[in-house]
Motif scaffolding. Structure first.
Motif, PDB file in Angstrom:
ATOM      1  N   GLN A 107      16.988   5.650   6.846  1.00  0.00           N
ATOM      2  CA  GLN A 107      15.847   5.518   5.905  1.00  0.00           C
ATOM      3  C   GLN A 107      15.820   3.899   5.302  1.00  0.00           C
ATOM      4  N   ALA A 108      14.568   3.309   5.223  1.00  0.00           N
ATOM      5  CA  ALA A 108      14.381   1.960   4.770  1.00  0.00           C
ATOM      6  C   ALA A 108      13.628   1.893   3.583  1.00  0.00           C
ATOM      7  N   GLU A 126       0.834  -1.243  -0.201  1.00  0.00           N
ATOM      8  CA  GLU A 126       0.046   0.033  -0.072  1.00  0.00           C
ATOM      9  C   GLU A 126       0.934   1.333   0.115  1.00  0.00           C
ATOM     10  N   THR A 127       1.989   1.114   0.006  1.00  0.00           N
ATOM     11  CA  THR A 127       3.095   2.104   0.018  1.00  0.00           C
ATOM     12  C   THR A 127       3.133   2.768  -1.462  1.00  0.00           C
ATOM     13  N   ARG A 128       3.427   3.822  -1.922  1.00  0.00           N
ATOM     14  CA  ARG A 128       3.375   4.190  -3.363  1.00  0.00           C
ATOM     15  C   ARG A 128       4.949   4.138  -3.620  1.00  0.00           C
ATOM     16  N   ILE A 129       4.919   3.656  -4.917  1.00  0.00           N
ATOM     17  CA  ILE A 129       6.117   3.635  -5.841  1.00  0.00           C
ATOM     18  C   ILE A 129       6.919   4.884  -5.726  1.00  0.00           C
ATOM     19  N   GLU A 130       8.267   5.022  -5.408  1.00  0.00           N
ATOM     20  CA  GLU A 130       8.676   6.237  -5.749  1.00  0.00           C
ATOM     21  C   GLU A 130       9.120   6.399  -6.939  1.00  0.00           C
ATOM     22  N   ARG A 133       9.886   1.498  -2.755  1.00  0.00           N
ATOM     23  CA  ARG A 133       8.739   1.996  -1.771  1.00  0.00           C
ATOM     24  C   ARG A 133       9.748   2.273  -0.581  1.00  0.00           C
ATOM     25  N   LYS A 134       9.512   3.729  -0.294  1.00  0.00           N
ATOM     26  CA  LYS A 134       9.996   4.203   1.108  1.00  0.00           C
ATOM     27  C   LYS A 134       9.223   3.952   1.992  1.00  0.00           C
ATOM     28  N   LEU A 135       9.855   3.043   2.942  1.00  0.00           N
ATOM     29  CA  LEU A 135       8.834   2.509   4.331  1.00  0.00           C
ATOM     30  C   LEU A 135       9.234   3.462   5.608  1.00  0.00           C
ATOM     31  N   TYR A 136      10.419   4.260   5.586  1.00  0.00           N
ATOM     32  CA  TYR A 136      10.816   4.678   6.756  1.00  0.00           C
ATOM     33  C   TYR A 136      11.897   6.113   6.365  1.00  0.00           C
TER      34      TYR A 136
END
Length: 112
Positions: A30-31, A8-12, A21-24
């Protein structure tokens, strides 16, 4: 508690044009979750901070400096700052990699 669902996290939008996808994203680190389809690869680049790659699924090849090896799932590979690195999926299966940069970069990676 904050939970991020990878799907559900957008593709950068990145120069690599892949599923990134940036999770953190905090000052301390940064993760990033990367999915590589068979035959996909990042562009070789240099990051201004230390990075590690944790292979979640598949067996991508990982380039650090001049050394390129195939890495199985559940293994971690370190890449010091200011050294070329890259991920390649030369297999017939999906590869998923968790990339952690610490601290969060304040300047862009240098594509080669």
């Amino acid at each position: 508690m904050e939970i991020k669902k990878v799907k559900e996290t957008r593709i950068e939008e990145t120069p690599h044009k892949l599923d990134v996808r940036k999770l953190y994203d905090k000052d301390s680190a940064q993760a990033i979750h990367i999915t590589l389809q068979p035959g996909e690869a990042l562009k070789p680049h240099i990051t201004p901070v230390d990075v590690f790659f944790y292979v979640l699924e598949g067996s991508p090849e990982i380039l650090i400096g001049k050394e390129k090896i195939q890495v199985e799932a559940d293994n971690l590979v370190e890449s010091p700052r200011d050294i070329v690195h890259c991920l390649y999926n030369n297999s017939n299966n999906i590869a998923r990699i968790l990339v952690v940069k610490a601290p969060r970069p304040t300047s862009s990676s240098k594509l080669l």
